[in-house]
Design an enzyme around this catalytic site. Structure first.
Site, PDB file in Angstrom:
ATOM      1  N   GLN A 197       7.288  47.957 -20.864  1.00 53.22           N
ATOM      2  CA  GLN A 197       6.694  48.821 -22.494  1.00 53.22           C
ATOM      3  C   GLN A 197       5.839  47.875 -22.781  1.00 53.22           C
ATOM      4  O   GLN A 197       5.688  46.478 -22.720  1.00 53.22           O
ATOM      5  CB  GLN A 197       8.172  48.882 -23.033  1.00 53.22           C
TER       6      GLN A 197
ATOM      7  N   SER B  79      10.928  44.156 -17.061  1.00 55.27           N
ATOM      8  CA  SER B  79      11.793  45.269 -17.954  1.00 55.27           C
ATOM      9  C   SER B  79      11.171  46.587 -17.327  1.00 55.27           C
ATOM     10  O   SER B  79      12.474  46.546 -16.118  1.00 55.27           O
ATOM     11  CB  SER B  79      11.011  45.028 -19.699  1.00 55.27           C
ATOM     12  N   LEU B  80      10.596  47.208 -18.425  1.00 54.76           N
ATOM     13  CA  LEU B  80      11.086  48.879 -17.184  1.00 54.76           C
ATOM     14  C   LEU B  80      10.601  48.937 -16.116  1.00 54.76           C
ATOM     15  O   LEU B  80      10.209  49.417 -15.141  1.00 54.76           O
ATOM     16  CB  LEU B  80      10.433  49.749 -18.212  1.00 54.76           C
TER      17      LEU B  80
ATOM     18  N   ARG C 158      17.730  55.821 -20.270  1.00 55.83           N
ATOM     19  CA  ARG C 158      17.537  54.834 -20.799  1.00 55.83           C
ATOM     20  C   ARG C 158      17.049  54.318 -22.484  1.00 55.83           C
ATOM     21  O   ARG C 158      17.736  53.555 -23.021  1.00 55.83           O
ATOM     22  CB  ARG C 158      16.649  53.416 -19.941  1.00 55.83           C
TER      23      ARG C 158
ATOM     24  N   HIS D 148      16.960  43.517 -24.501  1.00 61.04           N
ATOM     25  CA  HIS D 148      17.726  42.329 -23.714  1.00 61.04           C
ATOM     26  C   HIS D 148      18.205  41.670 -24.891  1.00 61.04           C
ATOM     27  O   HIS D 148      18.067  40.379 -25.173  1.00 61.04           O
ATOM     28  CB  HIS D 148      16.262  41.646 -23.414  1.00 61.04           C
TER      29      HIS D 148
ATOM     30  N   GLN E 170      20.128  43.728 -17.709  1.00 58.76           N
ATOM     31  CA  GLN E 170      19.263  43.350 -17.735  1.00 58.76           C
ATOM     32  C   GLN E 170      18.807  44.459 -18.956  1.00 58.76           C
ATOM     33  O   GLN E 170      17.837  43.103 -19.449  1.00 58.76           O
ATOM     34  CB  GLN E 170      18.334  44.262 -16.858  1.00 58.76           C
TER      35      GLN E 170
END
Length: 314
Positions: A12, A93-94, A118, A203, A252
């Site tokens: 993102q 991340s994503l 999510r 996170h 995560q």
């Protein structure tokens, strides 16, 4: 596969209105991939990425599946055009979900459904105005960690959320704790702190409720053992067991992204070339700052695409 080559998938923040439009004009498979992801997400991701109705592209629940579609569309086009095959994958991340789709561990429609959930769960977990994030530039990891610990008071928490590169850490948590940490870092003479325009503190421990909800959806998805090694965010380790992969994706969400360690793990495995497989050039810049011996490449524009496709990665 070329042992010195890795593909890395951005998360993102790499989205932009009109992303991949030029490549899609020349390659219908881009739109086809978006259509497949749209079926999983239950929303027209191409329209969102090109027209951005109601600023949807910047809303987490839509940003995440749109970026997943973009990352995977580039990966699939690379395969169709006979591009050099990477020995390792990783994602920020994503982007980790895109890496797992590319590795054959998860189908694209399943992945798009998962990351839209999510995003929804992340938005639901923290009421607007409660959370915050900030980028910290020019500080040592240990100093940021100590300031965060001191600034976590009276039930409000701030922690390192992204270890993006040496001297670049993103912190996140409750808004008041983030503000205390920023003030303390500025008082200590840290070069730059920048409050980010996000309300979801990804996170961080504030995402534990979202992670618990996401776990059920992750368990319900159809998983397979990955066909290529994927270096995971939580511990910069490769996981081959499906149960370990699922656990890493749940963790995560509330543990920091160890991107510095992920890049170091790729380099330690012999990687000397990294291709950013997604819109933008954020990850390529981070990789270069972490390890200058790793050459970086991009795919987001037709010119970048052709230049990277022509590389031999010797």
């Amino acid at each position: 596969m070329i042992s010195q080559l890795a593909f890395v998938f951005p998360g993102q923040g790499s989205q932009s209105v009109g992303m991949l439009a030029e490549l899609a004009d020349a390659h219908p498979s881009i739109r086809d991939t978006f259509a497949e992801a749209s079926d999983g997400a239950g929303v027209d991701l191409w329209q969102i990425s090109q027209e951005n109705p109601d600023d949807r592209l910047n809303r987490t629940e839509f940003t995440q599946p749109a970026l997943l579609a973009a990352n995977v569309a580039l990966w699939r086009l690379w395969q169709m055009q006979g591009g050099a095959q990477p020995a390792m994958l990783s994602g920020h991340s994503l982007g980790e979900y895109a890496a797992l789709v590319a590795a054959g561990a998860l189908g694209l429609a399943d992945g798009a459904r998962l990351v839209r959930l999510r995003g929804q769960f992340m938005q639901d977990a923290v009421p607007a105005g409660t959370g915050a994030m900030a980028a910290v530039l020019g500080a040592e990891d240990a100093q940021v960690e100590a300031v965060c610990a001191d600034s976590s008071q009276d039930g409000s928490v701030v922690v390192p959320a992204n270890y993006n590169s040496p001297g670049q850490i993103v912190i996140g948590g409750h808004a008041e704790a983030v503000d205390r940490a920023i003030a303390a870092l500025q008082a200590a003479g840290i070069r730059k702190t920048v409050k980010l325009a996000v309300s979801v503190p990804s996170h961080t421990p504030l995402m534990r409720a979202a992670a618990e909800r996401l776990q059920d959806a992750i368990l319900a998805a159809a998983w397979r053992a990955p066909e290529r090694p994927v270096v995971h965010n939580v511990d910069a380790a490769v996981k081959t067991d499906v149960a370990d992969i699922r656990r890493a994706l749940v963790e995560q969400l509330y543990l920091p992204v160890q991107w510095t360690r992920c890049t170091q793990a790729l380099a330690a495995a012999g990687v000397r070339h990294a291709v950013e497989c997604g819109p933008g050039k954020v990850l390529a810049g981070l990789v270069k700052r972490i390890d200058k011996s790793v050459s970086t490449y991009n795919l987001a524009s037709p010119a970048d695409w052709q230049a990277t496709l022509a590389q031999t990665f010797d």
